[in-house]
Design an enzyme around this catalytic site. Structure first.
Site, mmCIF file in Angstrom:
data_model
loop_
_atom_site.group_PDB
_atom_site.id
_atom_site.type_symbol
_atom_site.label_atom_id
_atom_site.label_comp_id
_atom_site.label_asym_id
_atom_site.label_seq_id
_atom_site.Cartn_x
_atom_site.Cartn_y
_atom_site.Cartn_z
ATOM 1 N N SER A 8 -0.772 2.536 -5.223
ATOM 2 C CA SER A 8 0.193 1.664 -4.567
ATOM 3 C C SER A 8 1.351 2.470 -3.976
ATOM 4 O O SER A 8 1.157 3.299 -3.099
ATOM 5 C CB SER A 8 0.691 0.608 -5.561
ATOM 6 O OG SER A 8 1.539 -0.312 -4.932
ATOM 7 N N ASP A 25 3.833 -1.480 1.620
ATOM 8 C CA ASP A 25 3.720 -0.399 0.644
ATOM 9 C C ASP A 25 2.397 0.343 0.867
ATOM 10 O O ASP A 25 1.643 0.038 1.788
ATOM 11 C CB ASP A 25 3.868 -0.912 -0.788
ATOM 12 C CG ASP A 25 2.773 -1.864 -1.213
ATOM 13 O OD1 ASP A 25 1.997 -2.316 -0.357
ATOM 14 O OD2 ASP A 25 2.690 -2.169 -2.425
ATOM 15 N N ASP A 84 -0.603 0.614 -0.473
ATOM 16 C CA ASP A 84 -1.912 -0.049 -0.430
ATOM 17 C C ASP A 84 -1.857 -1.374 0.315
ATOM 18 O O ASP A 84 -2.845 -2.112 0.349
ATOM 19 C CB ASP A 84 -2.489 -0.230 -1.841
ATOM 20 C CG ASP A 84 -1.617 -1.106 -2.743
ATOM 21 O OD1 ASP A 84 -0.417 -1.236 -2.463
ATOM 22 O OD2 ASP A 84 -2.153 -1.643 -3.722
ATOM 23 N N ASP A 122 -0.498 -4.275 -0.062
ATOM 24 C CA ASP A 122 -0.551 -5.618 -0.642
ATOM 25 C C ASP A 122 0.829 -6.271 -0.689
ATOM 26 O O ASP A 122 0.939 -7.459 -0.975
ATOM 27 C CB ASP A 122 -1.223 -5.630 -2.021
ATOM 28 C CG ASP A 122 -0.499 -4.786 -3.056
ATOM 29 O OD1 ASP A 122 0.451 -4.057 -2.695
ATOM 30 O OD2 ASP A 122 -0.899 -4.826 -4.235
#
Length: 468
Positions: A103, A252, A254, A256
């Site tokens: 992440s 961010d 990743d 999500d």
């Protein structure tokens, strides 16, 4: 006798995260892949495996696939994906899956986010620690026993399907033209933004996209891919003003989570975005025949969220912080939408999973369907004054909490223990929440009030008690 392998340093409450080459290695990943299949009883079934742009992700994808096929699962490689692409695939294909990402963590980290078929989350309470124990068993036993009929590996690109699905949920074709600056932070939004909002895979939309840091680079050469930190929004804020854009979006690593910047370069709080999207989803659900659509919000979001939900004829349900709690409650309540103060946004139509891109599309639609600038539009959803989340690193968290409770647990103040301690003035002028981090020696403060001087007074007094 102490086990040679103890994975507790990398197995967290909701996912796996560790330092590459230290607490997450190819050998460990292969064992986790095998354990994933065993614990979820996936032999003979399809397992989806992908990863982000971190340099270690491609090797880890292969290692996980090797462990999974040894235990009899068939692996469908999704290769380079955002985390919400995994959730989409787990839902659309009704298959369990895993993606390699850390992440917003720094470049030396990687990790694994896992989901069951239907994008049902896997957490410490729903199988993650069992996967850890089984992986440790394989590692400490020296080998992973292969089944008589190992699984097969195939490959599928889901980016077009994911993009078409998101566009089917929010129609942006008829909005007024908007100029949008998108900061991908060298993360996965550099791949998904052109596909969903641009014209690389689908027909173009009335959007002019100014791209910042779209090159996929897991070393994060420009700034950390963590828009929760104000310092990482500075480039986007400047670019929005420089280009005269209508808004800015920051994702961010990743992709999500999504943060929003208005045309003046000012952040729009995730609570305001939660309220804005909630209003749209309530209206859509009511138009489809639901009488009282349910909206989930965590206890850190602004008081404006439940107030707006109730005013619009929905039912607001409050929950603890954390995606596994929200996703479980989404399913239990049949909620249409859920939002967190950390800019995680969850949609029933997205398998109860979180997706920053779909939230961004709702903001674009809300802005593009009317003529006001975003700063004016957002003002309706931000009637109160919030401190934002403030962390205090402490050697004795319980003692600090006790000091605050000794002063604020009094007549005229209600104390709630749902997640940490929430103190609310009975006259409604202010509230604040104190909760300890699960993983770090931090005490987190969030405060909100009807006016700025009151918020500052409450915030500063609590911090004085906490840090003294």
């Amino acid at each position: 006798m102490t086990s040679a392998f103890d994975l507790s340093a990398s197995f967290k409450a909701y996912d796996v995260r560790g330092v590459v080459g230290e607490t997450i290695t190819p050998q460990i990943v292969k064992a986790v892949g095998a354990a994933f299949v065993d614990v979820l009883d996936l032999a003979g079934q399809t397992v989806l495996v992908g990863g982000d742009m971190r340099p270690s992700s491609p090797e880890f994808i292969k290692d996980f696939a090797a462990g999974a096929t040894m235990r009899g699962a068939h692996v469908l490689l999704l290769d380079l994906i955002s985390t919400d692409e995994l959730y989409y695939a787990c839902g659309a294909l009704n298959a369990a899956g895993a993606t390699f990402t850390a992440s917003h963590n720094p470049a030396q980290y990687n990790g694994i986010k896992m989901a069951k078929a239907g994008a049902v989350p896997i957490s410490s309470e729903t199988g993650l620690y069992e996967i850890q124990a089984k992986a440790e068993q394989y590692l400490n036993g020296g080998s992973i026993p292969a089944v008589a009929k190992p699984g097969q590996i195939s490959v599928r690109d889901i980016l077009r399907d994911y993009s078409e699905y998101l566009r089917s949920l929010v129609d942006l074709t008829a909005i007024r033209p908007l100029k949008v600056v998108v900061d991908a932070g060298n993360g996965m939004a550099g791949l998904t933004t052109p596909a969903v909002l641009g014209d690389t895979l689908l027909a173009g939309l009335p959007l002019e996209i100014v791209d910042l840091y779209f090159e996929l680079d897991g070393s994060f050469p420009n700034h950390p891919a963590n828009p929760l930190e104000p310092a990482n929004l500075v480039d986007l804020q400047a670019a929005v003003v420089e280009h005269g854009a209508d808004l800015g979006l920051a994702f961010d690593g990743d992709a999500d989570r999504c943060f929003v910047i208005d045309e003046k370069g000012d952040p729009v709080s995730p609570s305001a975005i939660t309220a804005l999207v909630a209003r749209r989803e309530i209206a859509r659900a009511k138009a489809a025949g639901e009488t009282t659509p349910v909206i989930i919000h965590n206890l850190i979001t602004s008081r404006a969220v439940p107030e707006l939900v109730e005013a619009d004829g929905g039912r607001a349900v409050r929950t603890r912080v954390g995606h596994s709690f929200i996703k479980a409650l989404m399913a239990e309540e049949g909620a249409v939408f859920g939002g967190e103060h950390s800019a995680h946004y969850y949609f029933r139509d997205f398998y109860n999973a979180d997706t920053g891109m779909l939230a961004a599309m709702h903001v674009l639609a809300a802005l593009g369907e009317q003529t006001l600038p975003l700063s004016d539009l957002a003002r309706e959803y931000e009637p109160y004054f919030a401190s934002g989340e403030i962390n205090s690193e402490l050697s004795d968290v319980p003692a600090a909490v006790a000091r605050v409770r000794a002063e604020f647990d009094r007549d005229g103040v209600t104390v709630d223990t749902l997640d940490g301690l929430t103190f609310t003035a009975d006259d409604g002028q202010w509230w604040f929440n104190l909760r300890a981090s699960n993983t770090e020696p931090f005490l987190r403060l969030n405060a909100e009030a009807e006016d700025l001087p009151t918020m500052v007074r409450v915030r500063d007094r609590v911090l004085e008690l906490v840090r003294n």
